[in-house]
Design a protein around this motif. Structure first.
Motif, PDB file in Angstrom:
ATOM      1  N   ARG B 115      41.837  40.693  36.228  1.00  0.00           N
ATOM      2  CA  ARG B 115      40.525  41.482  36.806  1.00  0.00           C
ATOM      3  C   ARG B 115      39.781  40.792  37.944  1.00  0.00           C
ATOM      4  N   THR B 116      39.939  39.462  38.042  1.00  0.00           N
ATOM      5  CA  THR B 116      39.019  38.959  38.996  1.00  0.00           C
ATOM      6  C   THR B 116      39.478  39.389  40.534  1.00  0.00           C
ATOM      7  N   PRO B 117      38.317  39.653  41.269  1.00  0.00           N
ATOM      8  CA  PRO B 117      38.736  39.985  42.511  1.00  0.00           C
ATOM      9  C   PRO B 117      39.189  38.978  43.276  1.00  0.00           C
ATOM     10  N   PHE B 119      40.528  37.058  47.017  1.00  0.00           N
ATOM     11  CA  PHE B 119      40.008  36.917  48.360  1.00  0.00           C
ATOM     12  C   PHE B 119      40.926  36.563  49.503  1.00  0.00           C
ATOM     13  N   LEU B 212      36.473  42.974  52.204  1.00  0.00           N
ATOM     14  CA  LEU B 212      35.889  43.373  50.757  1.00  0.00           C
ATOM     15  C   LEU B 212      36.655  42.411  49.794  1.00  0.00           C
ATOM     16  N   ALA B 213      36.324  42.632  48.563  1.00  0.00           N
ATOM     17  CA  ALA B 213      36.909  42.244  47.666  1.00  0.00           C
ATOM     18  C   ALA B 213      38.295  42.756  46.998  1.00  0.00           C
ATOM     19  N   GLN B 215      40.320  44.165  44.513  1.00  0.00           N
ATOM     20  CA  GLN B 215      40.205  44.147  43.190  1.00  0.00           C
ATOM     21  C   GLN B 215      40.832  45.669  42.774  1.00  0.00           C
ATOM     22  N   VAL B 216      41.203  45.869  41.437  1.00  0.00           N
ATOM     23  CA  VAL B 216      41.289  47.055  40.817  1.00  0.00           C
ATOM     24  C   VAL B 216      40.534  48.057  40.976  1.00  0.00           C
ATOM     25  N   GLN B 221      37.416  53.946  45.140  1.00  0.00           N
ATOM     26  CA  GLN B 221      36.014  53.870  45.732  1.00  0.00           C
ATOM     27  C   GLN B 221      36.202  54.676  47.187  1.00  0.00           C
TER      28      GLN B 221
END
Lengths: 391, 304
Positions: B115-117, B119, B212-213, B215-216, B221
């Motif tokens: 789950r960690t974004p 980079f 951006l990050a 991520q899931v 978004q």
């Protein structure tokens, strides 16, 4: 003969059944955010809480507990539904875990109105801290504003006169800016509310540059903060306009993601990995053993762990009875546990009184950026809403 | 004045990003008549593949094909396994199936990569800034995004208007039955179009990575805005997607940048901020409503 064997078997199983029933673990409902931008926060919260249980061999405060984890999906409605289901079908009376104030706002009233207990490991919205405080609602982390009041105070101590402030447009964001302004004595160069679903901050960067402030304060938890910090660096602002932020905008995950770009960010915190006390050393050792040295715990993990200890102390004092909420409360309010953050007391609104420290991101011995704890910003600070709480 | 110019640039760049996503979405909808909610997942897959390869190899150049290939492949697989069964079904079933895909893919990515974004570092060559506007250092990387987006827009224009495939695509979006009757392998055409849409989404994703990050849930978004773009531009029209994306990007950015300031001239700061933030997040939807009032088909409807 066979009959006696049969009878013996029956008796034995009956005995077994009663002991099993007597050791029925207390279920703790951990509703947290495991998906979306804040997903890692919930994961840290859950893992630290579970770590505290594991370190006691499946118990908290000597009472066997079972953690029931559910993902609220970063949706207030979902958090509320989960709480209702846990209360009605699983008979859970003790809850914790919620990260975001908007989800807490939708979920916590249902829990405490239904006779349950809620112990917050993170969100501490202002509207539950004053007049609306509740006997069965405890906060172990902080009241939202205090995070940001400490940043405002830190900005004073660092000598910034003109600060540009930003936060997302939701309850915690509003609390953040209000908290910062309550203690910051200088001038506000500009104030922007961003959107909670926004990931591109280019327009805000342009406005910051145009306003020419001494420093920027922003509150963007989780993935939002990572995007913000990265873009701040890309816009060429990081070297020119210092950042003075609260703990949520500079955590271990952010450092991992942003790397050297984070060096020089000023923060404030109530807990950090380098805190020098026995409880924290024990926690850090257990964490590193279980999750590896690569995964530094964020302060959310520190809070999750402290919350588990606080619940443990309350369970110990109430003999594991969560139905007798008054007995549980008497035990909880003693705060009879060694918090990893050091000194810890409950205020009369059942929110913490604790110390706050300045932090700065520096290059560690291995060249990776780390958060270093500096001078004290506040000593045993409560929150401004406690005086309105009548219990 | 320079601030306004810079904000225009920001809005333009946001619009370009939206265009890359909307182009695929509008093609898929216009030609196959399929509502694909999982389009955002392809964007995420492109971003993830690029981020992972960049992290492993340290080279952004390798990350580009990785992101494109991963998104394109994912598109082919999704088309083959799921979308193919939905061509003759109604929209509600398509929405249900592709929403299911979102849940499935997001959970899958969570299981695989946590789950960690993630980079991605900006490639060193693009990490500086250029003073496009005197006195305003504008990040080179964002300029690169605009250039790539414009090149893709030009390329798509040529593809749709000057090639045989493009002719079939245009024909397919307006007279589907006729194209089929003339013996064109419509199935192959659909697969090609879907893969192209997936590629574009992957391109947007891999370019967004360094900003951006990763991520899931990043796809969801931006998906809503992408749908707004498609609706404003008119279903099935690439040109519509381009103008629609620029309208949405610029409207959103300019409102965010200047509305609170405008309100501050005649009310107190916190009210102005609250009102400005509220109205600017509603702004694009107001624009959409206006466009639909005047042109219910959108600006450039393919079937009109």
């Amino acid at each position: 003969m066979r009959l006696t064997k049969f009878g013996l078997g029956m008796a034995l199983s009956a005995v077994l059944a009663t002991t099993a029933w007597a050791q029925q673990p207390v279920k703790i409902g951990l509703i947290t955010t495991l998906s979306g931008p804040g997903g890692y926060i919930g994961a840290d919260m859950r893992d630290a809480f579970q770590l505290a249980i594991d370190m006691e061999g499946g118990k908290l405060g000597g009472v066997p507990v079972q953690l029931v984890v559910e993902d609220d999906g970063f949706k207030p409605g979902q958090g509320k539904q989960i709480a209702d289901r846990m209360m009605k079908t699983d008979g859970i009376r003790l809850f914790t875990g919620i990260i975001f104030s908007n989800i807490a706002g939708a979920t916590v009233p249902d829990i405490v109105d239904g006779g349950g207990i809620y112990v917050s490991p993170n969100a501490g919205p202002s509207n539950f801290a004053g007049k609306e405080c509740h006997k069965n609602y405890y906060v172990v982390s902080w009241q939202n504003d205090t995070l940001h009041e400490s940043a405002g105070q830190n900005a004073n101590l660092l000598g910034f006169k003109k600060v540009f402030i930003l936060a997302p447009n939701y309850q915690a964001g509003k609390d953040a800016l209000a908290g910062f302004k309550r203690f910051f004595k200088g001038e506000i160069a500009g104030e922007i509310y961003t959107r909670l679903d926004q990931t591109d901050y280019a327009p805000e960067m342009a406005q910051i540059r145009a306003a020419k402030p001494d420093a920027v304060y922003h509150f963007h938890p989780g993935g939002l903060g990572i995007a913000f910090t990265r873009q701040y660096q890309q816009a060429g602002l990081l070297g020119t306009i210092p950042m003075v932020v609260a703990a949520p905008s500079v955590d271990a995950t952010l450092l991992k993601a942003v790397g050297d770009a984070a060096v020089g960010i000023n923060g404030t915190t109530h807990w950090n990995t380098d805190f020098d006390n026995p409880a924290n050393k024990k926690f850090m050792e257990a964490w590193t053993k279980k999750y590896g040295a690569d995964r530094l715990p964020t302060y959310y993990a520190g809070q999750g762990y402290d919350t588990a200890l606080a619940i443990g102390a309350a369970l110990k004092g109430s003999g594991g009875d969560v139905k007798d909420t008054e007995k549980f409360r008497q035990a909880m309010l003693k705060a009879d546990f060694q918090a990893v953050r050091g000194a810890f007391k409950f205020d009369k609104n059942q929110h913490p009184i604790q110390d706050w420290y300045a932090t700065k991101v520096e290059k560690g011995p291995d060249g990776k950026p780390v958060i270093k704890t500096g001078a004290k910003v506040f000593s045993m600070q409560g929150d401004v809403y406690a005086k309105d709480c009548k219990m | 004045m320079t601030l306004a110019l810079e904000q225009l640039l920001n809005g333009f760049q946001f619009g370009i990003m939206l265009f890359l996503l909307a182009a695929g979405l509008t093609l898929i909808f216009g030609i196959m008549n399929v509502i694909n909610l999982a389009h955002g997942c392809l964007y995420m897959i492109g971003a993830y593949a690029a981020a992972l390869v960049a992290a492993r190899t340290g080279s952004f150049l390798l990350a580009i094909p990785a992101g494109l290939v991963a998104a394109g492949m994912a598109g082919l697989i999704i088309e083959f396994l799921v979308i193919r069964k939905l061509y003759d079904r109604d929209h509600l079933q398509q929405v249900l199936a592709t929403f299911g895909l979102i849940l499935f893919i997001n959970e899958g990515v969570t299981m695989l990569f946590g789950r960690t974004p993630l980079f991605v570092s900006i490639p060193p060559a693009l990490s500086g800034s250029i003073e496009i506007i005197p006195g305003i250092p504008y990040p080179t990387y964002r300029i690169a995004i605009m250039v790539v987006g414009l090149l893709v827009a030009g390329g798509l224009y040529l593809l749709v208007n000057k090639t045989r495939i493009g002719m079939l695509v245009r024909a397919g979006s307006t007279h589907r039955e006729m194209v089929r009757a003339l013996g064109v392998d419509i199935r192959l055409l659909y697969t090609i179009v879907f893969a192209l849409g997936a590629l574009l989404a992957g391109l947007a994703g891999l370019m967004a990575g360094p900003l951006l990050a990763v991520q899931v849930g990043m796809g969801e978004q931006i998906l809503i805005l992408t749908f707004v773009v498609v609706v404003i531009g008119g279903l099935g029209s690439i040109r519509g997607a381009f103008y629609g994306a620029l309208i949405v990007g610029l409207t959103d950015t300019m409102l965010r940048a200047f509305l609170p300031g405008f309100f501050k001239t005649f009310m107190n700061a916190s009210e102005a901020d609250a009102l400005g933030a509220g109205l600017s997040s509603m702004g694009i939807y107001l624009v959409m409503a206006l466009v639909l009032l005047i042109r219910p088909q959108g600006l450039f409807h393919a079937q009109g």
